[in-house]
Motif scaffolding. Sequence first.
Motif, PDB file in Angstrom:
ATOM      1  N   TRP A  61       0.834  -1.207   0.000  1.00  0.00           N
ATOM      2  CA  TRP A  61       0.000   0.000   0.000  1.00  0.00           C
ATOM      3  C   TRP A  61       0.866   1.254   0.000  1.00  0.00           C
ATOM      4  CZ3 TRP A  61      -5.463   1.122   1.250  1.00  0.00           C
ATOM      5  CH2 TRP A  61      -6.306   0.052   0.918  1.00  0.00           C
ATOM      6  N   LEU A  62       1.985   1.223   0.720  1.00  0.00           N
ATOM      7  CA  LEU A  62       2.892   2.373   0.721  1.00  0.00           C
ATOM      8  C   LEU A  62       3.476   2.599  -0.670  1.00  0.00           C
ATOM      9  CD1 LEU A  62       4.426   4.607   2.161  1.00  0.00           C
ATOM     10  CD2 LEU A  62       6.115   2.898   2.890  1.00  0.00           C
ATOM     11  N   ALA A  63       3.850   1.515  -1.350  1.00  0.00           N
ATOM     12  CA  ALA A  63       4.394   1.648  -2.704  1.00  0.00           C
ATOM     13  C   ALA A  63       3.375   2.290  -3.634  1.00  0.00           C
ATOM     14  CB  ALA A  63       4.809   0.277  -3.231  1.00  0.00           C
ATOM     15  N   HIS A  64       2.135   1.815  -3.599  1.00  0.00           N
ATOM     16  CA  HIS A  64       1.093   2.382  -4.464  1.00  0.00           C
ATOM     17  C   HIS A  64       0.734   3.802  -4.034  1.00  0.00           C
ATOM     18  CE1 HIS A  64       0.311  -1.115  -6.930  1.00  0.00           C
ATOM     19  NE2 HIS A  64       0.233  -1.881  -5.852  1.00  0.00           N
ATOM     20  N   GLY A  65       0.754   4.058  -2.741  1.00  0.00           N
ATOM     21  CA  GLY A  65       0.444   5.403  -2.273  1.00  0.00           C
ATOM     22  C   GLY A  65       1.468   6.419  -2.735  1.00  0.00           C
ATOM     23  N   LEU A  66       2.744   6.052  -2.715  1.00  0.00           N
ATOM     24  CA  LEU A  66       3.781   6.945  -3.233  1.00  0.00           C
ATOM     25  C   LEU A  66       3.582   7.201  -4.718  1.00  0.00           C
ATOM     26  CD1 LEU A  66       6.886   5.523  -1.349  1.00  0.00           C
ATOM     27  CD2 LEU A  66       5.993   7.862  -1.158  1.00  0.00           C
ATOM     28  N   ALA A  67       3.215   6.172  -5.455  1.00  0.00           N
ATOM     29  CA  ALA A  67       2.965   6.347  -6.889  1.00  0.00           C
ATOM     30  C   ALA A  67       1.794   7.296  -7.127  1.00  0.00           C
ATOM     31  CB  ALA A  67       2.703   4.996  -7.545  1.00  0.00           C
ATOM     32  N   GLN A  68       0.783   7.254  -6.245  1.00  0.00           N
ATOM     33  CA  GLN A  68      -0.358   8.161  -6.377  1.00  0.00           C
ATOM     34  C   GLN A  68       0.042   9.604  -6.084  1.00  0.00           C
ATOM     35  OE1 GLN A  68      -3.636   7.600  -7.249  1.00  0.00           O
ATOM     36  NE2 GLN A  68      -3.137   5.483  -7.759  1.00  0.00           N
ATOM     37  N   LEU A  69       0.997   9.779  -5.163  1.00  0.00           N
ATOM     38  CA  LEU A  69       1.419  11.125  -4.781  1.00  0.00           C
ATOM     39  C   LEU A  69       2.252  11.808  -5.859  1.00  0.00           C
ATOM     40  CD1 LEU A  69       2.543  10.890  -1.026  1.00  0.00           C
ATOM     41  CD2 LEU A  69       0.703  12.299  -1.945  1.00  0.00           C
ATOM     42  N   ARG A  70       3.021  11.036  -6.575  1.00  0.00           N
ATOM     43  CA  ARG A  70       4.044  11.595  -7.463  1.00  0.00           C
ATOM     44  C   ARG A  70       3.594  11.589  -8.922  1.00  0.00           C
ATOM     45  NH1 ARG A  70       9.145  12.165  -6.370  1.00  0.00           N
ATOM     46  NH2 ARG A  70       9.728  11.197  -8.364  1.00  0.00           N
ATOM     47  N   ASP A  71       4.372  12.303  -9.710  1.00  0.00           N
ATOM     48  CA  ASP A  71       4.180  12.305 -11.163  1.00  0.00           C
ATOM     49  C   ASP A  71       4.500  10.906 -11.686  1.00  0.00           C
ATOM     50  OD1 ASP A  71       4.370  12.572 -13.935  1.00  0.00           O
ATOM     51  OD2 ASP A  71       5.203  14.600 -13.805  1.00  0.00           O
ATOM     52  N   PRO A  72       3.568  10.257 -12.371  1.00  0.00           N
ATOM     53  CA  PRO A  72       3.835   8.890 -12.846  1.00  0.00           C
ATOM     54  C   PRO A  72       5.004   8.814 -13.830  1.00  0.00           C
ATOM     55  CG  PRO A  72       1.802   9.754 -13.777  1.00  0.00           C
ATOM     56  CD  PRO A  72       2.208  10.708 -12.700  1.00  0.00           C
ATOM     57  N   ARG A  73       5.378   9.940 -14.426  1.00  0.00           N
ATOM     58  CA  ARG A  73       6.497   9.914 -15.372  1.00  0.00           C
ATOM     59  C   ARG A  73       7.840   9.796 -14.661  1.00  0.00           C
ATOM     60  NH1 ARG A  73       4.948  15.413 -18.344  1.00  0.00           N
ATOM     61  NH2 ARG A  73       4.662  15.877 -16.122  1.00  0.00           N
ATOM     62  N   THR A  74       7.877  10.113 -13.384  1.00  0.00           N
ATOM     63  CA  THR A  74       9.137  10.046 -12.642  1.00  0.00           C
ATOM     64  C   THR A  74       9.031   9.080 -11.463  1.00  0.00           C
ATOM     65  OG1 THR A  74       8.470  11.946 -11.305  1.00  0.00           O
ATOM     66  CG2 THR A  74       9.818  12.382 -13.293  1.00  0.00           C
ATOM     67  N   THR A  75       8.127   8.125 -11.575  1.00  0.00           N
ATOM     68  CA  THR A  75       7.964   7.134 -10.510  1.00  0.00           C
ATOM     69  C   THR A  75       7.828   5.754 -11.130  1.00  0.00           C
ATOM     70  OG1 THR A  75       6.767   8.792  -9.204  1.00  0.00           O
ATOM     71  CG2 THR A  75       6.635   6.496  -8.458  1.00  0.00           C
ATOM     72  N   VAL A  76       8.638   4.821 -10.638  1.00  0.00           N
ATOM     73  CA  VAL A  76       8.593   3.441 -11.108  1.00  0.00           C
ATOM     74  C   VAL A  76       8.410   2.532  -9.889  1.00  0.00           C
ATOM     75  CG1 VAL A  76       9.776   1.595 -12.335  1.00  0.00           C
ATOM     76  CG2 VAL A  76      10.128   3.974 -13.033  1.00  0.00           C
ATOM     77  N   VAL A  77       7.412   1.665  -9.939  1.00  0.00           N
ATOM     78  CA  VAL A  77       7.208   0.665  -8.879  1.00  0.00           C
ATOM     79  C   VAL A  77       7.433  -0.701  -9.500  1.00  0.00           C
ATOM     80  CG1 VAL A  77       5.602  -0.333  -7.224  1.00  0.00           C
ATOM     81  CG2 VAL A  77       5.549   2.133  -7.670  1.00  0.00           C
ATOM     82  N   VAL A  78       8.324  -1.503  -8.900  1.00  0.00           N
ATOM     83  CA  VAL A  78       8.635  -2.815  -9.442  1.00  0.00           C
ATOM     84  C   VAL A  78       8.571  -3.854  -8.332  1.00  0.00           C
ATOM     85  CG1 VAL A  78      11.120  -2.372  -9.180  1.00  0.00           C
ATOM     86  CG2 VAL A  78      10.330  -4.209 -10.694  1.00  0.00           C
ATOM     87  N   ASP A  79       7.862  -4.940  -8.597  1.00  0.00           N
ATOM     88  CA  ASP A  79       7.759  -6.075  -7.674  1.00  0.00           C
ATOM     89  C   ASP A  79       8.742  -7.134  -8.161  1.00  0.00           C
ATOM     90  OD1 ASP A  79       7.099  -8.411  -6.318  1.00  0.00           O
ATOM     91  OD2 ASP A  79       4.955  -7.961  -6.272  1.00  0.00           O
ATOM     92  N   LEU A  80       9.826  -7.327  -7.404  1.00  0.00           N
ATOM     93  CA  LEU A  80      10.888  -8.225  -7.874  1.00  0.00           C
ATOM     94  C   LEU A  80      10.484  -9.691  -7.841  1.00  0.00           C
ATOM     95  CD1 LEU A  80      14.156  -6.627  -6.427  1.00  0.00           C
ATOM     96  CD2 LEU A  80      13.003  -6.221  -8.604  1.00  0.00           C
ATOM     97  N   ARG A  81       9.355 -10.026  -7.222  1.00  0.00           N
ATOM     98  CA  ARG A  81       8.899 -11.413  -7.271  1.00  0.00           C
ATOM     99  C   ARG A  81       8.330 -11.763  -8.639  1.00  0.00           C
ATOM    100  NH1 ARG A  81       4.464 -11.754  -2.807  1.00  0.00           N
ATOM    101  NH2 ARG A  81       3.836  -9.953  -4.063  1.00  0.00           N
ATOM    102  N   LYS A  82       7.921 -10.755  -9.384  1.00  0.00           N
ATOM    103  CA  LYS A  82       7.216 -10.974 -10.650  1.00  0.00           C
ATOM    104  C   LYS A  82       8.143 -10.663 -11.812  1.00  0.00           C
ATOM    105  CE  LYS A  82       2.853  -9.618  -8.456  1.00  0.00           C
ATOM    106  NZ  LYS A  82       1.747  -8.620  -8.462  1.00  0.00           N
ATOM    107  N   ALA A  83       8.522 -11.708 -12.546  1.00  0.00           N
ATOM    108  CA  ALA A  83       9.423 -11.510 -13.685  1.00  0.00           C
ATOM    109  C   ALA A  83       8.827 -10.558 -14.704  1.00  0.00           C
ATOM    110  CB  ALA A  83       9.739 -12.852 -14.325  1.00  0.00           C
ATOM    111  N   ALA A  84       7.506 -10.621 -14.913  1.00  0.00           N
ATOM    112  CA  ALA A  84       6.855  -9.736 -15.880  1.00  0.00           C
ATOM    113  C   ALA A  84       6.985  -8.280 -15.457  1.00  0.00           C
ATOM    114  CB  ALA A  84       5.385 -10.117 -16.039  1.00  0.00           C
ATOM    115  N   ASP A  85       6.908  -8.042 -14.148  1.00  0.00           N
ATOM    116  CA  ASP A  85       7.050  -6.683 -13.640  1.00  0.00           C
ATOM    117  C   ASP A  85       8.460  -6.159 -13.891  1.00  0.00           C
ATOM    118  OD1 ASP A  85       5.229  -4.885 -12.571  1.00  0.00           O
ATOM    119  OD2 ASP A  85       6.021  -5.073 -10.535  1.00  0.00           O
ATOM    120  N   VAL A  86       9.446  -7.021 -13.686  1.00  0.00           N
ATOM    121  CA  VAL A  86      10.837  -6.629 -13.915  1.00  0.00           C
ATOM    122  C   VAL A  86      11.048  -6.311 -15.394  1.00  0.00           C
ATOM    123  CG1 VAL A  86      13.241  -7.377 -13.773  1.00  0.00           C
ATOM    124  CG2 VAL A  86      11.632  -7.969 -11.929  1.00  0.00           C
TER     125      VAL A  86
END
Length: 659
Positions: A61-86
């Motif tokens: 939730w903190l990761a998604h909340g930070l993404a909501q706060l910031r400009d999506p063009r300068t924010t990247v969220v990556v889940d290292l458990r998911k190869a597709a996400d990487v």
Amino acid sequence: MSVFRPSRSYEPALDIRLPGPAAGTAAGWPVPGWVRPLAEAGAPNSETWLVVLGRRAGKTWLAHGLAQLRDPRTTVVVDLRKAADVRRSRLGVLTGGRAAPPVGPGTLVVVDEPALGPGALDPAVLAEGLGRVRRTGAVPLVLLTPAESALLLPHLSADAWKDVIRPPALTDEECARMTGRAPGWAPDLAARLRQAEPAWLHTPFLLELALRTGEDHPGLRADPEALAAAAVETAEDQHAYIEQWFQQGLAPGHRAALRAARWRAAGLTPPGTLGQPDRELAADPVLTRHLPEVLRVHHISDLHHGGRLRDTVDAKDGSQAGQKIATLAGAGTPMDGYLDHVRQLRAQGRAPHLIVVTGDVVNRPQDAYGQSAREWLRELAGLLAPHRDLRGEPTIVLVGGNHDVSWELALDPSPQARHQWFADVFADYPHPDLHLPDPADRRLYVAYPRVGLRFALLGSAESGGEVARDTDRDRLRAVHEAYLAAGRAADEDAVAAIVHDFERLDPGVVNSAVLDRLAAQEGWVTVAALHHPLSPVPTVEVAPYSGVVNAGRAKRALSGSATALVLHGHTHLAFGAAERLLGAGRPWTVRIAGAPALASSETEERNGYNEVFLFREGARHTLAVRTVRLDGGQWTPEPEFAFRPGAAEELDLSALCAD
């Protein structure tokens, strides 16, 4: 649809910590101070910011909340458990890839679920990847558990510890945002939890779990303890909380420190350098029920109310002045001193929770002595400490000794008549019910279900006071009145002279029908209590039947019923042993602990008692036992021995704290 769902996917409108587009800072909801350097992509001192949170504490939730706060063009969220996400983020550099990271200055790279550990991502590989991302001018942020933090920190630069952020407990405003979803009752419930157990308000998951429990069970809203118990059951059954939070989310050192803290709070100090755990971790409300306060039990024996008790001050000056001086110096008996000692322990937060008395409560079954013993026990009961796992079960249990037997009734047609006085006087306390003729009707176990503890009460004085020779029976009847008269006069010397004129047998024996009722119970630890010793103690006493005549049968029954510890008295000597019968089924070691006399002067040793500690982690138990002696006016503990039920070897506490 339920209002509260602790495992729901991220919904910006329900985020109580970070203001998403639905709230916005313009509405007067500021970004929390601890989040600001992350939201602004401030430069860390090392390769990365590290936000350390337990599992189920809101990292995603903190990761998604930070993404909501910031400009999506300068924010990247990556889940290292998911190869597709990487692959999508093109940040394979974090998992060992060689391609340059496609980020630059001002970009916040939020790494969720790094999944570090054996068989997963090598922390050295992640540390190298984070360094490469940081060198582009981007700002990495890793959301990780305490276990993952312990693995990653050694691979980062020396100043990395300055970049560790541990989010604080929820603020009142954050709690109000969540409880505002059900304004009719949720704010009141949160207020009750804050008063009773504020740790439920530490993380969004815990608060939402408690509120969901209140939503599902309205009748529990006014009872925080009952609601918390139901919430803990849900956390373990539906959310695998202990497995996720404690077993996987913490490092072995964290778990060892939490266990060691429980031992220290009980008054024992594990050797070695185990550190203090984080206070918020230690207070987690699910953990405090999985790894509760150590249960403290005092094993006292041979009180001999009405008998000759040792003086705590050797007052040779019998004058009034001498007596006044002796009083100032603390004159009294160890019986008085023990109560003062328990008062001091209570003030220190270490008073016993339970008391086991293994016989010779009185010196002789006389009403005045019984009244004295009852008053003393009543005062002691008022000094005992409460424990969350105790719910109205007996806090003092007794077994009678040979001195508690009415010897003058040994000739009564009913063999049980000699035990009636003890049963009547101490009816308020669980005891082996030797006054009942049918062993099947006698109380055997006293159970404490939330602790997983049973006391097996074994009456070993059933045949106390037997006349040795048949010819003595007529002589005993002839002097019966003299015996009773001496007793009424409370002349202990006269009683002793009459009794010792006859050869009496005072055997220890446990009724075989009672032994047949002993049975193991999975998930419970069993402690047996009796008066007479099962094994010879390291002293010489030339006397018939000084122990338990059917000790071998008793040991086999105790071993077969998975009894962890046997407590006894009678010898007035402290004693410890570990015994394992060979060829008697599964290997099982029974520990035996004899207690010194608490106050009697008829002993070669200093007076004292045994302290038994019961440590519980889920359904697994560990015990420790030590003798505490009255020495120079101070109650001084001796070294403890610790063990797991049935295990062949004793272990030091630091080893028992390890996984």
